[in-house]
Design a protein around this motif. Sequence first.
Motif, PDB file in Angstrom:
ATOM      1  N   UNK A   1       0.933  -1.313   0.166  1.00 18.82           N
ATOM      2  CA  UNK A   1       0.069   0.182   0.066  1.00 18.82           C
ATOM      3  C   UNK A   1       0.941   1.288   0.104  1.00 18.82           C
ATOM      4  N   UNK A   2       1.898   1.249   0.792  1.00 21.85           N
ATOM      5  CA  UNK A   2       2.641   2.406   0.918  1.00 21.85           C
ATOM      6  C   UNK A   2       3.544   2.659  -0.398  1.00 21.85           C
ATOM      7  N   UNK A   3       4.029   1.426  -0.802  1.00 18.94           N
ATOM      8  CA  UNK A   3       4.714   1.316  -2.107  1.00 18.94           C
ATOM      9  C   UNK A   3       3.905   1.772  -3.433  1.00 18.94           C
ATOM     10  N   UNK A   4       2.400   1.698  -3.503  1.00 21.23           N
ATOM     11  CA  UNK A   4       1.703   2.032  -4.315  1.00 21.23           C
ATOM     12  C   UNK A   4       1.717   3.555  -4.534  1.00 21.23           C
ATOM     13  N   UNK A   5       1.828   4.360  -3.399  1.00 21.80           N
ATOM     14  CA  UNK A   5       1.909   5.580  -3.412  1.00 21.80           C
ATOM     15  C   UNK A   5       3.142   6.062  -4.358  1.00 21.80           C
ATOM     16  N   UNK A   6       4.257   5.460  -3.908  1.00 16.46           N
ATOM     17  CA  UNK A   6       5.567   5.584  -4.641  1.00 16.46           C
ATOM     18  C   UNK A   6       5.352   5.317  -6.146  1.00 16.46           C
ATOM     19  N   UNK A   7       4.863   4.094  -6.396  1.00 16.86           N
ATOM     20  CA  UNK A   7       4.791   3.741  -7.720  1.00 16.86           C
ATOM     21  C   UNK A   7       3.787   4.560  -8.519  1.00 16.86           C
ATOM     22  N   UNK A   8       2.856   5.004  -7.955  1.00 18.49           N
ATOM     23  CA  UNK A   8       1.963   6.227  -8.770  1.00 18.49           C
ATOM     24  C   UNK A   8       2.474   7.379  -9.211  1.00 18.49           C
ATOM     25  N   UNK A   9       3.525   7.689  -8.019  1.00 22.73           N
ATOM     26  CA  UNK A   9       4.209   9.179  -8.325  1.00 22.73           C
ATOM     27  C   UNK A   9       5.217   8.749  -9.412  1.00 22.73           C
ATOM     28  N   UNK A  10       5.923   7.557  -9.262  1.00 24.43           N
ATOM     29  CA  UNK A  10       7.016   7.217 -10.306  1.00 24.43           C
ATOM     30  C   UNK A  10       6.475   7.389 -11.599  1.00 24.43           C
ATOM     31  N   UNK A  11       5.087   6.694 -11.748  1.00 25.14           N
ATOM     32  CA  UNK A  11       4.768   6.315 -13.351  1.00 25.14           C
ATOM     33  C   UNK A  11       3.817   7.817 -13.925  1.00 25.14           C
TER      34      UNK A  11
END
Lengths: 572, 572
Positions: free
Chosen positions: A441-451
Motif C-alpha cells: 500500500x505505501x509502495x503503491x503511493x511511490x509507484x503511482x508517483x513514479x509512473x
Amino acid sequence: MRAGYIRRAAPGVYTWLPLGLKVLRRVEEIVREEMDAIGGQELSFPALLPREPYEATNRWTEYGDNLFRLTDRKGADMLLGPTHEEMFTLAVKDMFSSYKELPLTLYQIQTKYRDEARPRAGLLRGREFIMKDSYSFDVDDAGLEAAYQRHREAYVRIFDRLGFDYVVVYADSGAMGGSASEEFLAVSPIGEDTFVRCEASGYAANVEAVVVPQAAPVAADVVAATPAAHVEDTPDSPTIETLVAQSDAMHPRADGRAWTAADTLKNVVVMLTHPDGTKEPLAIGLPGDREVDVKRLEAQVSPAEWEPFSEKDFEAFPMLVKGYIGPRSLGLESSSKIRYLLDPSVAEGSAWVTGADEHGKHVYDLVLGRDFSADGTIQAAEIREGDPSPDGAGPLTLARGIEMGHIFQLGRKYAEALDLKVLDENGKLVTVTMGSYGIGVSRAVAAVAESTHDELGLVWPRNLAPADVHVVATGKDQAVFDHAERMVADLEAAGLSVVFDDRPKVSPGVKFKDAELLGVPTIVVVGKGLEQGSVEIKDRATGERREVPVERGVAEVLTEVRGARPAPADPA
Amino acid sequence: MRAGYIRRAAPGVYTWLPLGLKVLRRVEEIVREEMDAIGGQELSFPALLPREPYEATNRWTEYGDNLFRLTDRKGADMLLGPTHEEMFTLAVKDMFSSYKELPLTLYQIQTKYRDEARPRAGLLRGREFIMKDSYSFDVDDAGLEAAYQRHREAYVRIFDRLGFDYVVVYADSGAMGGSASEEFLAVSPIGEDTFVRCEASGYAANVEAVVVPQAAPVAADVVAATPAAHVEDTPDSPTIETLVAQSDAMHPRADGRAWTAADTLKNVVVMLTHPDGTKEPLAIGLPGDREVDVKRLEAQVSPAEWEPFSEKDFEAFPMLVKGYIGPRSLGLESSSKIRYLLDPSVAEGSAWVTGADEHGKHVYDLVLGRDFSADGTIQAAEIREGDPSPDGAGPLTLARGIEMGHIFQLGRKYAEALDLKVLDENGKLVTVTMGSYGIGVSRAVAAVAESTHDELGLVWPRNLAPADVHVVATGKDQAVFDHAERMVADLEAAGLSVVFDDRPKVSPGVKFKDAELLGVPTIVVVGKGLEQGSVEIKDRATGERREVPVERGVAEVLTEVRGARPAPADPA
C-alpha cells in the motif's frame, strides 16, 4: 521528499507528512472497497508479536537478519511482524471449527517491518511499510482456486483504479511456500524485478519464475558419432573467452566451425548457508555463454542463502581446480561429492568442452549421460531478450517492474504447521487450505508517483490526489488575497479539498513551481488578472491554462473536478 | 474478548477482530473530525525510530524498562516509539523557520509501544496501543495558552461524543516535563487513577496533582509554651500503633487528652534509583496517621524510581534505627546527610512525638524549626476522603477514573533540547513553545464498553456501534431465513450496516444471547412470528421489544436508527 509528502526518519523508515498521508489514505480506501466487495472482513493484527508461532513454522530462523527481533522486560522474545500467516492461521483455528463457517477471507491494512539489507528508493523498499494482506480459508482445493480467482479479479480492479501501467506475471513463491502464484508488477525502469513477456501468447513471468524447458536428448546416432572424450592442453585459459580463443588456435573443430562460448560448459560453485547455519557447496553447470542470474539462483536455493566460493572454500575442496572445474570432479568420479545441478538447456547426449580438473587442461567431447552425470537441474541461468518463451509461442522480451501485489495458493503449509483443522461434512477433521494475497500500500503511493510524475514534479491522478484544487494567490495586492480566500471558502463549501498558497512575500514564480511540484490536478491562480476580472485555471497534467471570468471561477473549477459541464452562468 | 471484538496475541498486545476494528475506526473518526475542526493537520510518524533524538532529550535512558529497544542488522540502536515529542519537534525544526508559519498544530493517530511492567485490563493498559497525539507550536506563551484552550474545547467535544461520564482534572505532567496540565478521566471503579473533587468549588485533580497547602506556622506563644524536647523510653514500639498505646500508658499528655497517630511524626526512608543508575536515599516525614501514597511519591521522584529501604540499605546507614528513625538522624545533626522532606501539613513550630534514633526510645515535644529542620517539602502523603480542598472551598471526595486524555503546556523543554527556533518579527531567533495533547484511542473503546455494558454484554451507543442492526433468523423454516435475508438486503440498500445471524442449527436462545453479548443497538428477530405476519424489533439498551407487521419491518428499523418517524405506510 522535496514536495513535503514524506520525510525520512531512519534508513527505510519514513514519516507521512499531511499531503502524503492523504494520498496514502486514498490508496487504502480503494483497496478496502475492493476487498470488502469480495467479502473480505477487515481486522488488524498487532505488529509486535510473540516468537512462538513463528518458531512453530520455522520462520523465526528462516527470516534471518530480515526479522526485527527484540526482547521484552521479562526476557520474552518478540518480533515485529514481517508478514502474518501465523497469526491469521491461529486466529482462524481459535474461532472456527466447521466447514460451514468457510469459505472465509480476512484481511488487514497494517504496518509491517523487515530489516532489509539495502533499503532503497524511498517507499519502494522500506523497513517499515504498509501492506494489505489477506488470507482465504477453504476446506478443499476448488474452494482455494475460487478464492484465488476472486482475489485476482479484485486486484485487477484495484490496480486499474490506481491507474498505473501494470502486468500480471507468474511468480516464484519464494520463502512463503505454496504453489500457484502470480505477481502484479508496475512497469517501471526503476523496478527491482525483471519480468519476461511473450507477445504472441501473452505469457508473462517474473524472471525468477521462468521455467526453461528441458532440452530434448540428442539423437542416438549423433551421440554414437561423437569421438571419445579427450583431454587437451589449454594453457592460461581460466575464462570462457580465453578457452574459446585457445581452442580455435590449438584445437580447431573437425567441422571447421569456430568454437563459441555456447560450446563450453561452465561450472560455477557456490557455498550455501542453510537457515540452521550449516554450509553446503553447490555446483551449477551451464553453457559458457550464459551467466548465473543472481535472483533466479536466490529463488532456487531459498531459504538458504548463497555466496561465491571463497579462497578458503577452494582450499577445503582441493579437487576443484579454479578456472578448470569439470563435471568429473563433481559427479560420480569424485571422492567428496558436491551436489551438481545442470541448466535444463544441457541436453542428454550433448558434447561439451569443459574443465579437466587440472590446471591448464580442458576436456573435449565430454558427453552428458555417456561421460558424466549430474544430480538434477536448476533454473538459475540468466534469461535473455529473445529467448524462446517456455510455452513455445515465440521470443521473450524483458522489462523491469515494481512488485505491487502478490497472490498465491499457499495450500496447507501453515495450516499443517499450526494444526488448523475443521470438521468436514462427514464430521471428519480436515486440514484447511489457504491463499495468501498481498498489496504494497505505501509502495503503491511511490509507484503511482513514479509512473505519473514529470520533470516539474508530481502529477497525481484525480482519484489519488491529496487535494482537488491548489489555489495560488500572487502579488502584493490585498484584494487578490481576499478574493482567493473567498474562492477557497466557496470551493470548500462545495465539498472540494483545497491547498491554499497564501504565503506573503513569496514570488509568483516560486509559488507556481511549488504548485507544479505538489502535483494537485487543478491549479487556480488568483493574481494580476484579477483587475481585468479574470483568474487562471491550469491543468497540472497537460499544462493547459485558460483565463476565466472571476465570477465563473468556482463553477469552472467544479466542472474540471467533477468532469461535467457547469450550468450556464446567469447573465450578470 | 468473549464477544469476538479483540483477541489477545501476547501480554498487553491485542488483535482487533472485525467488530472491534469497526468500533475503533468510529472512535478514530470522531477524534479526527474534532482535531481537523481546530485546524490540526494529520501526519503519521513511524513507530520504529532511531535512538539519537531520544538520546538528545535523555529519554532513551529515562524511559527505563518501559521502552522497547532493538538493534537493527547493522547494529544501530532503535526503539518503538512510546510517544513522539522528539519526532514532532525535529520535523517542525526541519520544515519551518519563521514565526509567520506559526501557530501550527500537528497530530497523528498512531500505534505506540510501552513495555508496561503490568499490562492489565485488556485494552486499558496495553503494550501496543493506539493514541492520538498532537502538538502545538507557538512563538510565545499567549499562543501556547490559546492552543491549549482550543485543544481543551476539542477534547470536551470528543468526550461528549464518545458518551461516557468523564471529569477534567488537574494533572501531574510526570516524566513529560512541562507545566499546566489537565487530564480527562472516564469515571470508572476499575480505573487506575484516583482523583479528587470538591463539590463546592468544582476543583478536580488527579491525586498525583493535588498540592496540599503548606500549614500555617504555629503561633509564637504556643511554641514558647512547648516544653523542651525530651527523650523517653518506649520499649517495643516500632509502629505508630504501638507508640500511641505506649505513650498513653507511660507518657500521658499534660492536657489529659489521649495521644493519637496524628500527634506522631513518621519518617519513611526510601531508596531512589536515578535514570543514570545512581542511588540516593530519601527520607519523608509525615503525620503518623497518613501513609505515603505510592503514586504521589512516584510522581514526585520521577524520572527516578523508588523502592522501600532494604535490610542492606539499613546496614549502609547505621544511624537509621529501624522503627525509631528521627529527624535528628536525618537533619542537621547527621554526619552522612540524607535528604529529608516533610509533608506540607507539618507546620513550622509544631511539636511531635517521633523516633529518637535509638532502639526503644522516642523523643517528645520535638518542634520543627526549634529542634529539627528539613530540606523541603514533598507532596507524597495520601489524600483522604473529606480532606480540605486545596482551594479551601470544602471537603474533597475521592473516586477512580481511567485516563482518557491528557493536555498540557509542555513549554520549551523539547524545543530547547533539540534546538527548535524560528525567526520572530524582529528577525531574532526564538525558541518555540509547545503544547502536547494525547487521547487513548484504543483505550477509549474499552472505556466506552466499560461504562455502557450490562450483565448481558456490550451495549454500544449508536454512534460507536460496529453495526446499525443485528438481524437474527431463528427456527428451521426456510421462509424465515429467506425473509430475513431480503430484509438484510433492504436495510443495506438503505445504507445501514447489518450483522446477520443466519447460522443454521443454532438454537434461538443461543442467538438471542449472542445478540445481547455483541451489543448492536437494534436487534431484529425474524422467527416464529413470521407466520402471523410480524417480526420483533428490540432495543438492546432498554430491552424494549415490540412486534411490528412484516411489511413495516424495514421502515420501523430505519426510524429507530435514524431517530425519525417513518413516512406513513401505504395502505396495502
